[in-house]
Design an enzyme around this catalytic site. Sequence first.
Site: not given
Ligand code: NAP
Length: 470
Positions: A394
Site C-alpha cells: 500500500d
Molecule cells: P501491506 O500493504 O500490508 O503489504 C504487505 C505486503 O507484504 C503484501 O503485499 C504481501 O504480499 C507481502 N508479504 C507478506 N509476507 C511476506 C513475506 N514473508 N515475504 C515477502 N513479502 C511478504 O504493507 P505496507 O506497504 O507496509 O502497508 C502498511 C498498511 O498498513 C497500509 O495500508 C497502512 O495504511 C496500514 N496501517 C499501518 C499502520 C501503521 O501504524 N504502520 C497504521 C494503520 C494502518 P504477498 O502476500 O504476495 O507476499
Amino acid sequence: MTRDILVNVAYIGASILFILGLKMLGRQVTARRGNLLSAFGMLLAIMVTLLDRGIVSYTWILVGLAIGTAIGASCAGLVRMTAMPEMVALLNGFGGLASLLIGAAEFVRIRLGTVVPEQPAFTATAIALAVFIGGITFTGSLYAFAKLAEWLSGRPLLFPGQHAVNAGLLVIAATAGTVQAAGGDPQTVLIAFAALTALALLLGWMMVMPIGGGDMPVVISLLNSLSGLAGCAAGFVIRNNVLIVAGCLVGTSGMILSLIMCKAMNRSLRNVFFSGFGAKRRVAAGGEMTGELKPISAENSFAVLEAARQVVIIPGYGMAVSQAQHAVRELAELLEQNGAEVRFAIHPVAGRMPGHMNVLLAEANVPYEQLVEMDTVNPLMPTMDVAIVIGANDVVNPAAVRDPASPIFGMPIINAHEARTVICLKRGQGTGFSGLENQLFLLPNTRMLYGDAKASLQGVIGEFKSLAAG
Ligand code: NAP
C-alpha cells in the site's frame, strides 16, 4: 499533613520524569534512556503509593505483583515483533479493565458505607466515567486483538442501521451514568450502575465491529488514548494525583498518535470509524489492472543491483513477516562495498504500527543516518537506479497519487514507481492490507522477485558473495 506534602512532591517528581521520558522517546538516540526514565518515575510513584495509602494487607498486592511480573516477563520474551500490535491491544484492554474495576470497587465501598466521599456527586461522576470508558476500552481492545490475531475475520462487520444502534446505546448509557451520578433511590442507582457497565462492555465491541483490520492500528492507538482517560477518571475516583497525570499523558499522546496515523493515510478519524473501509476487495486505477507481472530471478536481480550506484530500499509489512531485516542490512553493506549509495526509505505507516520499520532496522543495526523519511526521499526518486521494495504494498501504490477513484487516493506514498528499475519482493499475488491491487507491480520498469523476502534476499546476497569469492 507533612506526609501529604511529601507524597505529592514525590508525585510531581514522578510526573516530571514521565514527561521528560516521553520527550526523549521522540529521538532514537535518547529513546532507551527516555524509557528507563519513565519506568523509574513509575517505580517512584508505585513505591510512594504503597507507603502512603492505608494498605490493609500487602498479601494480595504481592500475589498480583508476582502473577503480573511472570506474565509480563514471559510475554516480553515470547511475543514476536509482528505480534506487537496485538500485545499492545491486550495491554490497553487490561488498563481499561483495571479502571473499570477501580470504579466498581469504589461504588461497592460507598454503597456498603465503608467510605464516605467528601464530594459524593463528583466521585459518583468519576466512577461513572471510569466504568464507562474502561468498559469500552476493555471489550473494544479484545475485539481489536482478536481481529489482529486473525481469531476473527479482519473484514468490517456492518449491518443496516448499525451506527444508529450504536448512537442509541450511547444515549442510554449516558442516561444511566447520569442517573447513577445523581444518586437518590439506592435500588435505582444500582440498576443504573449495572446498566452502565453492561452497555459500556457492549459498546466497546459494537464500535470496533464495523472497522476493518487495516484500520486496527489507529483503533488501538485510540483505545490506548481511552485507557489513559479511564485511568485519569480512576485517579479522580481514588484521588490519586499521579494516576490523574499519567492518565492524561496516555490520553493525549494516544490521541496525537491516532491523528498522525490518520494524516499519514490521508484519512480522518471519522472515516476510520464509520466508513467500513476494507469491506470489499478492490482493484486499482480505473477499476481494472492492466499489464503483466514480470518475474525476475535472484541472479538477474543481482545483475541489476551490481550495476546500480543509487539504491533505495523500501521496507513494508512483509519484511516484518519474514524477519528479513538482518538480510536487508547485509545486502545494503554488500551494495555499499560495491560502490553504491544506499538509503532506506521509511513510510510513516509501513508495517502495522508506527515506527515498525525503524524498530526492526535498528534491531539489525542499520545506521540511523541511512533511514530517510518519505518527504526527503521522494524528490530523489527519479535519480534512483534501483528501488528494492521489500514486502511493501500500500505504501508504494501509485493509485494513491494517480487514481482519484481509488479509496487510498490522497494517501502520501513513497514514489517507488519513479525509480529507473523497481524490484519488488513478495510471495505471490497478495494484495496490501487495504485489499487493493497495486499498479506498481505491472509497470514496465518493475520486476517481481517472488518468494519469502528473507529467502529472496539471501539468494541475491549469495550471488554477491560468489562474485567476491570468484
Ligand atoms: P501491506 O500493504 O500490508 O503489504 C504487505 C505486503 O507484504 C503484501 O503485499 C504481501 O504480499 C507481502 N508479504 C507478506 N509476507 C511476506 C513475506 N514473508 N515475504 C515477502 N513479502 C511478504 O504493507 P505496507 O506497504 O507496509 O502497508 C502498511 C498498511 O498498513 C497500509 O495500508 C497502512 O495504511 C496500514 N496501517 C499501518 C499502520 C501503521 O501504524 N504502520 C497504521 C494503520 C494502518 P504477498 O502476500 O504476495 O507476499
